[in-house]
Motif scaffolding. Structure first.
Motif, PDB file in Angstrom:
ATOM      1  N   ASP A   1      -4.585  25.041  -2.912  1.00  0.00           N
ATOM      2  CA  ASP A   1      -3.568  24.742  -1.900  1.00  0.00           C
ATOM      3  C   ASP A   1      -4.217  24.258  -0.605  1.00  0.00           C
ATOM      4  OD1 ASP A   1      -1.619  25.450  -3.665  1.00  0.00           O
ATOM      5  OD2 ASP A   1      -0.971  27.271  -2.615  1.00  0.00           O
ATOM      6  N   GLN A   2      -5.303  24.904  -0.249  1.00  0.00           N
ATOM      7  CA  GLN A   2      -5.996  24.565   0.996  1.00  0.00           C
ATOM      8  C   GLN A   2      -6.583  23.156   0.924  1.00  0.00           C
ATOM      9  OE1 GLN A   2      -9.248  27.237   1.727  1.00  0.00           O
ATOM     10  NE2 GLN A   2     -10.198  25.874   3.206  1.00  0.00           N
ATOM     11  N   GLU A   3      -7.267  22.825  -0.158  1.00  0.00           N
ATOM     12  CA  GLU A   3      -7.895  21.507  -0.289  1.00  0.00           C
ATOM     13  C   GLU A   3      -6.839  20.400  -0.338  1.00  0.00           C
ATOM     14  OE1 GLU A   3     -10.926  21.216   0.099  1.00  0.00           O
ATOM     15  OE2 GLU A   3     -11.965  23.002  -0.648  1.00  0.00           O
ATOM     16  N   TRP A   4      -5.721  20.711  -0.932  1.00  0.00           N
ATOM     17  CA  TRP A   4      -4.650  19.732  -1.132  1.00  0.00           C
ATOM     18  C   TRP A   4      -4.096  19.234   0.210  1.00  0.00           C
ATOM     19  CZ3 TRP A   4       0.849  20.712  -0.529  1.00  0.00           C
ATOM     20  CH2 TRP A   4       1.678  19.739  -1.109  1.00  0.00           C
ATOM     21  N   LYS A   5      -4.145  20.119   1.210  1.00  0.00           N
ATOM     22  CA  LYS A   5      -3.598  19.720   2.514  1.00  0.00           C
ATOM     23  C   LYS A   5      -4.340  18.498   3.052  1.00  0.00           C
ATOM     24  CE  LYS A   5      -2.133  24.374   3.638  1.00  0.00           C
ATOM     25  NZ  LYS A   5      -2.708  25.644   4.107  1.00  0.00           N
ATOM     26  N   GLY A   6      -5.656  18.469   2.904  1.00  0.00           N
ATOM     27  CA  GLY A   6      -6.424  17.367   3.460  1.00  0.00           C
ATOM     28  C   GLY A   6      -6.684  16.241   2.468  1.00  0.00           C
ATOM     29  N   LEU A   7      -6.624  16.538   1.181  1.00  0.00           N
ATOM     30  CA  LEU A   7      -7.031  15.538   0.186  1.00  0.00           C
ATOM     31  C   LEU A   7      -5.854  14.979  -0.620  1.00  0.00           C
ATOM     32  CD1 LEU A   7     -10.279  17.310  -1.065  1.00  0.00           C
ATOM     33  CD2 LEU A   7     -10.135  15.274   0.381  1.00  0.00           C
ATOM     34  N   ARG A   8      -4.674  15.417  -0.266  1.00  0.00           N
ATOM     35  CA  ARG A   8      -3.479  15.015  -1.016  1.00  0.00           C
ATOM     36  C   ARG A   8      -3.357  13.506  -1.144  1.00  0.00           C
ATOM     37  NH1 ARG A   8       1.155  12.866  -0.846  1.00  0.00           N
ATOM     38  NH2 ARG A   8       0.647  12.114   1.241  1.00  0.00           N
ATOM     39  N   VAL A   9      -3.800  12.790  -0.096  1.00  0.00           N
ATOM     40  CA  VAL A   9      -3.640  11.327  -0.102  1.00  0.00           C
ATOM     41  C   VAL A   9      -4.386  10.680  -1.267  1.00  0.00           C
ATOM     42  CG1 VAL A   9      -3.171  11.097   2.348  1.00  0.00           C
ATOM     43  CG2 VAL A   9      -5.554  11.067   1.548  1.00  0.00           C
ATOM     44  N   GLN A  10      -5.404  11.363  -1.792  1.00  0.00           N
ATOM     45  CA  GLN A  10      -6.171  10.782  -2.914  1.00  0.00           C
ATOM     46  C   GLN A  10      -5.463  10.984  -4.255  1.00  0.00           C
ATOM     47  OE1 GLN A  10     -10.258  12.058  -2.916  1.00  0.00           O
ATOM     48  NE2 GLN A  10     -10.475  11.756  -0.711  1.00  0.00           N
ATOM     49  N   THR A  11      -4.573  11.953  -4.290  1.00  0.00           N
ATOM     50  CA  THR A  11      -3.818  12.219  -5.529  1.00  0.00           C
ATOM     51  C   THR A  11      -2.332  12.391  -5.170  1.00  0.00           C
ATOM     52  OG1 THR A  11      -4.211  14.604  -5.312  1.00  0.00           O
ATOM     53  CG2 THR A  11      -5.765  13.365  -6.689  1.00  0.00           C
ATOM     54  N   PRO A  12      -1.753  11.326  -4.638  1.00  0.00           N
ATOM     55  CA  PRO A  12      -0.390  11.488  -4.093  1.00  0.00           C
ATOM     56  C   PRO A  12       0.666  11.786  -5.153  1.00  0.00           C
ATOM     57  CG  PRO A  12      -1.092   9.179  -4.048  1.00  0.00           C
ATOM     58  CD  PRO A  12      -2.295   9.982  -4.435  1.00  0.00           C
ATOM     59  N   TRP A  13       0.279  11.613  -6.431  1.00  0.00           N
ATOM     60  CA  TRP A  13       1.235  11.973  -7.489  1.00  0.00           C
ATOM     61  C   TRP A  13       1.394  13.487  -7.622  1.00  0.00           C
ATOM     62  CZ3 TRP A  13      -3.214   9.068  -8.094  1.00  0.00           C
ATOM     63  CH2 TRP A  13      -4.340   9.763  -8.541  1.00  0.00           C
ATOM     64  N   VAL A  14       0.508  14.220  -6.984  1.00  0.00           N
ATOM     65  CA  VAL A  14       0.650  15.682  -6.961  1.00  0.00           C
ATOM     66  C   VAL A  14       1.624  16.018  -5.840  1.00  0.00           C
ATOM     67  CG1 VAL A  14      -0.572  17.888  -6.705  1.00  0.00           C
ATOM     68  CG2 VAL A  14      -1.692  15.963  -7.827  1.00  0.00           C
ATOM     69  N   ARG A  15       2.862  16.238  -6.217  1.00  0.00           N
ATOM     70  CA  ARG A  15       3.929  16.304  -5.225  1.00  0.00           C
ATOM     71  C   ARG A  15       4.141  17.685  -4.631  1.00  0.00           C
ATOM     72  NH1 ARG A  15       5.972  11.258  -6.824  1.00  0.00           N
ATOM     73  NH2 ARG A  15       5.852  11.285  -9.086  1.00  0.00           N
ATOM     74  N   LYS A  16       3.687  18.687  -5.363  1.00  0.00           N
ATOM     75  CA  LYS A  16       3.946  20.052  -4.891  1.00  0.00           C
ATOM     76  C   LYS A  16       2.627  20.748  -4.596  1.00  0.00           C
ATOM     77  CE  LYS A  16       6.387  20.821  -8.676  1.00  0.00           C
ATOM     78  NZ  LYS A  16       7.243  21.383  -9.723  1.00  0.00           N
ATOM     79  N   ARG A  17       2.713  21.855  -3.909  1.00  0.00           N
ATOM     80  CA  ARG A  17       1.506  22.663  -3.719  1.00  0.00           C
ATOM     81  C   ARG A  17       0.957  23.027  -5.096  1.00  0.00           C
ATOM     82  NH1 ARG A  17       2.277  27.876  -1.111  1.00  0.00           N
ATOM     83  NH2 ARG A  17       4.479  27.621  -1.624  1.00  0.00           N
ATOM     84  N   PRO A  18      -0.358  22.937  -5.276  1.00  0.00           N
ATOM     85  CA  PRO A  18      -0.936  23.264  -6.584  1.00  0.00           C
ATOM     86  C   PRO A  18      -0.495  24.623  -7.119  1.00  0.00           C
ATOM     87  CG  PRO A  18      -2.570  22.196  -5.224  1.00  0.00           C
ATOM     88  CD  PRO A  18      -1.363  22.363  -4.349  1.00  0.00           C
ATOM     89  N   SER A  19      -0.385  25.602  -6.244  1.00  0.00           N
ATOM     90  CA  SER A  19       0.004  26.936  -6.720  1.00  0.00           C
ATOM     91  C   SER A  19       1.421  26.937  -7.293  1.00  0.00           C
ATOM     92  CB  SER A  19      -0.127  27.976  -5.605  1.00  0.00           C
ATOM     93  OG  SER A  19       0.730  27.632  -4.543  1.00  0.00           O
ATOM     94  N   GLU A  20       2.251  25.992  -6.838  1.00  0.00           N
ATOM     95  CA  GLU A  20       3.599  25.918  -7.399  1.00  0.00           C
ATOM     96  C   GLU A  20       3.578  25.405  -8.833  1.00  0.00           C
ATOM     97  OE1 GLU A  20       6.783  24.123  -5.045  1.00  0.00           O
ATOM     98  OE2 GLU A  20       5.625  24.649  -3.244  1.00  0.00           O
ATOM     99  N   TYR A  21       2.685  24.443  -9.104  1.00  0.00           N
ATOM    100  CA  TYR A  21       2.544  23.994 -10.497  1.00  0.00           C
ATOM    101  C   TYR A  21       2.086  25.150 -11.379  1.00  0.00           C
ATOM    102  CZ  TYR A  21       2.844  19.072  -9.066  1.00  0.00           C
ATOM    103  OH  TYR A  21       3.255  17.863  -8.574  1.00  0.00           O
ATOM    104  N   PHE A  22       1.155  25.916 -10.852  1.00  0.00           N
ATOM    105  CA  PHE A  22       0.678  27.066 -11.615  1.00  0.00           C
ATOM    106  C   PHE A  22       1.835  27.987 -11.963  1.00  0.00           C
ATOM    107  CE2 PHE A  22      -0.592  31.540 -11.627  1.00  0.00           C
ATOM    108  CZ  PHE A  22      -1.522  31.547 -12.662  1.00  0.00           C
ATOM    109  N   ARG A  23       2.597  28.333 -10.948  1.00  0.00           N
ATOM    110  CA  ARG A  23       3.688  29.284 -11.136  1.00  0.00           C
ATOM    111  C   ARG A  23       4.712  28.772 -12.143  1.00  0.00           C
ATOM    112  NH1 ARG A  23       6.411  32.093  -5.867  1.00  0.00           N
ATOM    113  NH2 ARG A  23       7.898  33.439  -6.957  1.00  0.00           N
TER     114      ARG A  23
END
Ligand code: FES
Lengths: 149, 376
Positions: free
Chosen positions: B273-295
């Motif tokens: 979740d933390q890394e996604w905040k700054g790096l999301r632009v590189q994988t913009p198809w990841v629309r939700k917080r990673p932990s939400e996909y996990f859940r």
């Protein structure tokens, strides 16, 4: 089948011990087996007062352990009886106290048959788990191995 | 979990008073060469009779006796995990296992380069499991073994047996040539989705055969090191699933993580979740917080449940992985690191225990709901 497996699969139904409570004795004493039934290097699982107990003969001296592993409750006394493995460094394996260690049949935690204590390498595990196995007094009377509860 | 429970365990040879019905998500029926040989086509049967199994595995010593609980060997002789009656007596009946998911053994076939042989062997394992296990105890469900190193053949096998009601998931080993989020595997996920089957990753075969080394730093010497390295391999698969967008491509896909531990997932979720905040632009198809996909998409089984130094840490890590939705009990019977249904986990609050021991798995695998009157 290896010798190990043969030893491990020796799990006949436990015999019930007979109550023998001498007058004036504070602890209860039970006949576990005839001495001749448990020759040196062997063990017998008996049932005493609803408790399953393994009686071991190590070089002529008898020891009794509760047949329940304090970790997850396996029948500890069905585990392999072996030595303590010690080492001075990688690749070096030495065996000490042959026949004095039982390894639990499930997760192979090692217990000292003479004390009921878990054999561990470091203090941390000992402290975390504080493992002992219930241990009972044993005596030999008129050819019988007695368990003191 | 090793616990310092106050209550003395019942004598192990007494019948358990277990009332709570449980679903055990990881029971290993033996499925080695001897068992499956009759189910192989003649060509491979003759080859294995002449030369042996010809697949990798066994690079390290295992634990216990032959990797199994020492008391799981039938007294009359034979191999642990081969005897349904013993499994029933020692585990299913004794602990009130309402459903047991069979996960097989011998995943070495998933690490061989001979794709056609891998496919034939997987079919043989599946046919053997159906005939020899699933048809003999209605509590048992099976896992589709697939030649995952060749996704098109894997999909064919899923289509062949995955539609059966008694096959409830697809299973692969943790060791892999590419992380499981890679699109190379898409034919497998298409087939999983077609048959509504979870994709289950079970530890094993890391660094063996054609699979990548067991750690990013290379090979390790001892089995205990392999065990310690497994979470990092599984973490790589999980991150791969999320950041390669598998759950966006396959919104109904469910993934189960098996036997690499549980509690390490908490800091991984925080990190993703933390890394996604700054790096999301590189994988913009990841629309939700990673932990939400996990859940939403990922489930994890308990064994071997991590031992924590104190109960408060255990509880807060369970909270952090949303255990009430994601955690499912399993024993790993008859393997040597078996987790007893009664003593492996510390006592959980009733609601959480119901979820972990039954409901989460029932929902995932489409099994009947818990019979409430059976509790007590
Ligand atoms: S139950 Fe004995 S070591 Fe786990």
């Amino acid at each position: 089948m290896s010798a190990t497996e043969r030893r491990l699969s020796d799990s006949r139904r436990p015999d019930s011990a007979e109550s023998m409570r001498p007058a004036g004795s504070s602890d209860k004493r039970f006949r576990a087996a005839r001495v001749s039934e448990i020759p040196p290097g062997s063990r017998k699982i008996v049932e005493v007062e609803g408790r399953s107990i393994g009686v071991y003969n190590i070089q002529g001296a008898f020891h009794a352990l509760r047949n329940v592993c304090p970790h997850q409750g396996a029948e500890l006394c069905k585990g392999l009886v072996t030595a303590a493995v010690v080492s001075s460094g990688p690749g070096d394996f030495r065996f000490e106290r042959e026949g004095e260690i039982v390894r639990c049949p499930w997760h192979q935690w090692e217990f000292d048959i003479k004390t009921g204590c878990m054999v561990v390498d470091g203090k941390v595990r000992t402290k975390s788990y504080e493992v002992t196995v219930e241990k009972f007094g044993v005596s030999v009377e008129e050819d019988y191995v007695m368990i003191h509860l | 979990m090793q616990t310092s429970q106050a209550e003395t365990p019942a004598p192990a040879d007494k019948k358990s008073k277990a009332k709570r019905p449980i679903i055990d998500c990881d029971i290993h029926q033996i499925s080695g060469l001897e068992e499956i040989k009759p189910y192989l086509p003649r060509h491979y049967r003759e080859l294995v009779e002449a030369y042996g199994p010809a697949y990798p595995g066994g690079m390290h010593f295992n634990g216990g006796v032959g990797g199994r609980m020492a008391d799981a060997y039938p007294e009359e002789g034979g191999r642990a995990g081969s005897d349904l009656a013993l499994m029933q007596r020692q585990h299913l009946d004794r602990y009130n296992v309402a459903y047991g998911i069979l996960t097989g053994e011998g995943y070495g076939i998933q690490a061989t380069i001979n794709y056609d042989y891998a496919a034939a062997t997987c079919s043989a394992i599946n046919d053997y499991t159906i005939e020899h296990w699933l048809s003999r105890d209605s509590r048992l469900r099976g896992s589709v073994m697939i030649p995952k190193q060749e996704p098109r053949l894997a999909a064919k096998e899923i289509d062949r047996v995955g539609g059966r009601a008694d096959m409830v998931q697809v299973i692969v080993c943790n060791g892999a040539t590419l992380p499981y989020g890679n699109r190379y595997y898409d034919p497998i996920y298409e087939a999983c989705v077609r048959h509504n089957l979870p994709f289950t990753i079970h530890v094993g075969l890391e660094g063996e055969g054609i699979n990548s080394p067991p750690t990013g730093a290379g090979y390790v010497t001892n089995y205990i090191e392999t065990r310690c390295a497994r979470p990092s391999t599984m973490a790589a698969h999980l991150a791969s699933f999320i950041f390669e967008g598998v759950f966006e491509r396959f919104p109904t896909l469910r993934v189960v993580l098996q036997e690499a531990g549980v509690l390490w997932l908490a800091p991984l979720l925080w990190k993703m979740d933390q890394e996604w905040k700054g790096l999301r632009v590189q994988t913009p198809w990841v629309r939700k917080r990673p932990s939400e996909y996990f859940r939403e998409h990922v489930r994890v089984t308990t064994q071997p449940i991590d031992e924590t130094p104190n109960r408060a840490i255990f509880d807060s890590l369970l909270d952090s992985i949303h255990a009430d939705e994601t955690l499912m009990y399993c024993s790993d019977y008859p393997h040597w690191d078996y987790d007893s249904p009664k003593q492996a986990l510390p006592k959980l609050a009733d609601g959480l225990a119901d979820r972990v021991y039954y409901d989460n798995a029932a929902e995932l695998y489409g099994l009947p709901p818990r019979e409430k009157e059976a509790e007590g």
